[in-house]
Design a protein around this motif. Structure first.
Motif, PDB file in Angstrom:
ATOM      1  N   PHE A  64      -4.210  -0.389  -5.781  1.00  0.00           N
ATOM      2  CA  PHE A  64      -5.218   0.420  -6.463  1.00  0.00           C
ATOM      3  C   PHE A  64      -4.825   0.791  -7.895  1.00  0.00           C
ATOM      4  N   ILE A  65      -3.639   0.439  -8.319  1.00  0.00           N
ATOM      5  CA  ILE A  65      -3.185   0.847  -9.647  1.00  0.00           C
ATOM      6  C   ILE A  65      -4.156   0.435 -10.762  1.00  0.00           C
ATOM      7  N   PRO A  66      -4.721  -0.781 -10.759  1.00  0.00           N
ATOM      8  CA  PRO A  66      -5.675  -1.129 -11.826  1.00  0.00           C
ATOM      9  C   PRO A  66      -6.946  -0.286 -11.810  1.00  0.00           C
ATOM     10  N   LEU A  67      -7.187   0.436 -10.694  1.00  0.00           N
ATOM     11  CA  LEU A  67      -8.395   1.240 -10.564  1.00  0.00           C
ATOM     12  C   LEU A  67      -8.124   2.724 -10.751  1.00  0.00           C
ATOM     13  N   ALA A  68      -6.895   3.088 -11.094  1.00  0.00           N
ATOM     14  CA  ALA A  68      -6.529   4.497 -11.250  1.00  0.00           C
ATOM     15  C   ALA A  68      -7.447   5.176 -12.264  1.00  0.00           C
ATOM     16  N   GLY A  69      -7.975   6.333 -11.881  1.00  0.00           N
ATOM     17  CA  GLY A  69      -8.853   7.087 -12.761  1.00  0.00           C
ATOM     18  C   GLY A  69     -10.318   6.725 -12.633  1.00  0.00           C
ATOM     19  N   MET A  70     -10.630   5.651 -11.927  1.00  0.00           N
ATOM     20  CA  MET A  70     -12.028   5.278 -11.706  1.00  0.00           C
ATOM     21  C   MET A  70     -12.655   6.178 -10.646  1.00  0.00           C
ATOM     22  N   THR A  71     -13.964   6.307 -10.690  1.00  0.00           N
ATOM     23  CA  THR A  71     -14.701   6.932  -9.596  1.00  0.00           C
ATOM     24  C   THR A  71     -14.977   5.862  -8.545  1.00  0.00           C
ATOM     25  N   ALA A  80       1.631   1.181   3.845  1.00  0.00           N
ATOM     26  CA  ALA A  80       0.617   2.131   3.409  1.00  0.00           C
ATOM     27  C   ALA A  80       0.711   2.484   1.928  1.00  0.00           C
ATOM     28  N   PRO A  81       1.925   2.674   1.367  1.00  0.00           N
ATOM     29  CA  PRO A  81       1.987   3.005  -0.065  1.00  0.00           C
ATOM     30  C   PRO A  81       1.407   1.920  -0.968  1.00  0.00           C
ATOM     31  N   ASN A  82       1.239   0.717  -0.448  1.00  0.00           N
ATOM     32  CA  ASN A  82       0.695  -0.364  -1.262  1.00  0.00           C
ATOM     33  C   ASN A  82      -0.815  -0.514  -1.135  1.00  0.00           C
ATOM     34  N   PHE A  83      -1.414   0.055  -0.089  1.00  0.00           N
ATOM     35  CA  PHE A  83      -2.826  -0.209   0.197  1.00  0.00           C
ATOM     36  C   PHE A  83      -3.682   1.041   0.310  1.00  0.00           C
ATOM     37  N   ILE A 124     -13.007  -1.876   1.637  1.00  0.00           N
ATOM     38  CA  ILE A 124     -12.631  -0.472   1.462  1.00  0.00           C
ATOM     39  C   ILE A 124     -12.998   0.340   2.693  1.00  0.00           C
ATOM     40  N   ASP A 125     -12.060   1.137   3.160  1.00  0.00           N
ATOM     41  CA  ASP A 125     -12.298   2.072   4.254  1.00  0.00           C
ATOM     42  C   ASP A 125     -11.991   3.476   3.745  1.00  0.00           C
ATOM     43  N   THR A 126     -12.893   4.412   3.980  1.00  0.00           N
ATOM     44  CA  THR A 126     -12.733   5.784   3.495  1.00  0.00           C
ATOM     45  C   THR A 126     -12.569   6.738   4.665  1.00  0.00           C
ATOM     46  N   ALA A 127     -11.570   7.606   4.564  1.00  0.00           N
ATOM     47  CA  ALA A 127     -11.345   8.638   5.581  1.00  0.00           C
ATOM     48  C   ALA A 127     -11.027   9.937   4.858  1.00  0.00           C
ATOM     49  N   GLY A 128     -12.031  10.799   4.718  1.00  0.00           N
ATOM     50  CA  GLY A 128     -11.832  12.053   4.005  1.00  0.00           C
ATOM     51  C   GLY A 128     -11.503  11.800   2.543  1.00  0.00           C
ATOM     52  N   ALA A 129     -10.359  12.321   2.125  1.00  0.00           N
ATOM     53  CA  ALA A 129      -9.952  12.188   0.731  1.00  0.00           C
ATOM     54  C   ALA A 129      -9.045  10.984   0.499  1.00  0.00           C
ATOM     55  N   GLU A 130      -8.981  10.078   1.487  1.00  0.00           N
ATOM     56  CA  GLU A 130      -8.134   8.900   1.346  1.00  0.00           C
ATOM     57  C   GLU A 130      -8.964   7.638   1.484  1.00  0.00           C
ATOM     58  N   ILE A 131      -8.658   6.644   0.668  1.00  0.00           N
ATOM     59  CA  ILE A 131      -9.287   5.340   0.792  1.00  0.00           C
ATOM     60  C   ILE A 131      -8.198   4.302   1.012  1.00  0.00           C
ATOM     61  N   ALA A 132      -8.570   3.223   1.657  1.00  0.00           N
ATOM     62  CA  ALA A 132      -7.602   2.165   1.949  1.00  0.00           C
ATOM     63  C   ALA A 132      -8.287   0.813   1.804  1.00  0.00           C
ATOM     64  N   THR A 140      -6.552   8.091  -7.242  1.00  0.00           N
ATOM     65  CA  THR A 140      -5.125   8.195  -7.552  1.00  0.00           C
ATOM     66  C   THR A 140      -4.361   7.344  -6.549  1.00  0.00           C
ATOM     67  N   PRO A 141      -3.761   6.234  -6.977  1.00  0.00           N
ATOM     68  CA  PRO A 141      -3.035   5.366  -6.046  1.00  0.00           C
ATOM     69  C   PRO A 141      -1.871   6.101  -5.391  1.00  0.00           C
ATOM     70  N   ALA A 142      -1.565   5.729  -4.146  1.00  0.00           N
ATOM     71  CA  ALA A 142      -0.376   6.257  -3.488  1.00  0.00           C
ATOM     72  C   ALA A 142       0.856   5.766  -4.234  1.00  0.00           C
ATOM     73  N   ASN A 143       1.953   6.494  -4.058  1.00  0.00           N
ATOM     74  CA  ASN A 143       3.189   6.094  -4.722  1.00  0.00           C
ATOM     75  C   ASN A 143       3.620   4.713  -4.259  1.00  0.00           C
ATOM     76  N   GLY A 144       4.080   3.921  -5.191  1.00  0.00           N
ATOM     77  CA  GLY A 144       4.513   2.562  -4.872  1.00  0.00           C
ATOM     78  C   GLY A 144       4.247   1.654  -6.052  1.00  0.00           C
ATOM     79  N   ALA A 145       5.282   0.941  -6.467  1.00  0.00           N
ATOM     80  CA  ALA A 145       5.155   0.117  -7.672  1.00  0.00           C
ATOM     81  C   ALA A 145       4.154  -1.001  -7.507  1.00  0.00           C
ATOM     82  N   HIS A 146       3.858  -1.403  -6.258  1.00  0.00           N
ATOM     83  CA  HIS A 146       2.970  -2.531  -6.017  1.00  0.00           C
ATOM     84  C   HIS A 146       1.654  -2.093  -5.373  1.00  0.00           C
ATOM     85  N   ASN A 147       1.267  -0.844  -5.559  1.00  0.00           N
ATOM     86  CA  ASN A 147       0.018  -0.372  -4.984  1.00  0.00           C
ATOM     87  C   ASN A 147      -1.163  -1.138  -5.580  1.00  0.00           C
TER      88      ASN A 147
END
Length: 284
Positions: A261-268, A238-241, A217-225, A252-259
């Protein structure tokens, strides 16, 4: 003993959190569900097949389709299945199947009777041994159905076809050690491991797969990758990662059906880090 937890208390789901199972079915009743005599042959010969299908070389990868968040049009189940009859087709067969017991179905969308479409593979003549289901046989199958078609398909069937023989023991027909370790075991052993993973969808996700490959995980401000060990992905990926961190600290995962982070949506982020630690403990 559950293969993942080492739990000998009879409850492999202790501490599982809020999973999809409302209760623990009686795995012991699997003893009465038996199929046909089966040998310990493997369906693939290597020669590239193992490489091509390495994505399904573990039970958790066979179960990845249960994460419906990134495959909205796909129905997926993992079930104990009995084959009632088969009809040959030009390129394979259609197997008419039923569920011996509704207790042993993970996922939704399958009825008591359904059809599984299979295709021959291998040599040009299509006359080699193949992984076609046998009438009267009992199998433990990962099944998918795209966009409500009339037939289901076996997910990853070139590598594994869990078959239950006439004594109730398993034959994986796989060259992969993480799958053929079930050979000769009672069906309940595999069933309990499926239930363990079904309760923990993050472990079966692509996010977990990338973490197990060394992504971090890499964090830059309000975005993680999620970044690969040898650098970043192509910009168009980028929309996937990538994902956003809200004011409340949730993902909140970026838009993209294969992102991923989707299984982690809503987690802290703390919950995400705990999930990553669980993945690493499970894999390593």
């Amino acid at each position: 003993t559950n293969a993942f937890t080492g739990d000998e208390t009879g409850d492999p789901y202790s501490g599982a959190g809020t999973g999809a199972l409302e209760s623990v079915p009686n795995a012991a009743s699997l003893d009465s569900i038996k199929g046909l005599p089966a040998g310990d042959y493997t369906w693939d010969e290597g020669d590239g097949v193992v490489v091509d299908r390495s994505v399904t070389d573990e039970l958790r990868y066979l179960m990845r389709e249960f994460n419906h968040n990134y495959s909205q049009d796909t129905k997926a189940v993992f079930a104990v299945v009995r084959v009632d009859g088969v009809t040959p087709t030009k390129d394979g067969q259609i197997a008419v199947c039923s569920i011996p017991s509704g207790e042993f179905v993970f996922g939704e969308g399958i009825g008591e009777s359904f059809k599984v479409e299979q295709t021959l593979y291998g040599g040009c003549a299509n006359d080699e041994e193949t992984n076609l289901l046998r009438a009267g046989g009992v199998y433990v199958l990962p099944l998918t159905n795209w966009q409500n078609t009339d037939t289901w398909r076996i997910y990853g069937d070139l590598d594994v076809l869990f078959e239950v023989d006439d004594t109730g023991l398993l034959h994986s027909h796989s060259r992969f050690s993480a799958l053929n370790k079930y050979d000769g075991a009672e069906t309940a052993v595999l069933y309990e491991d499926i239930a363990y993973l079904y309760e923990r969808p993050v472990l079966t996700s692509r996010f977990a797969e990338y973490v197990s490959r060394g992504y971090y995980i890499d964090t830059a401000g309000a975005e993680i990758a999620l970044i690969g060990p040898n650098g970043s992905w192509y910009e168009e990926d980028a929309p996937n990662f990538t994902a956003k961190l809200g004011e409340d600290g949730t993902i909140t995962p970026a838009n993209g059906a294969h992102n991923v982070f989707i299984p982690l949506a809503g987690m802290t982020t703390n919950e995400m880090n705990a999930a990553i630690a669980e993945i690493k403990e499970f894999v390593f």
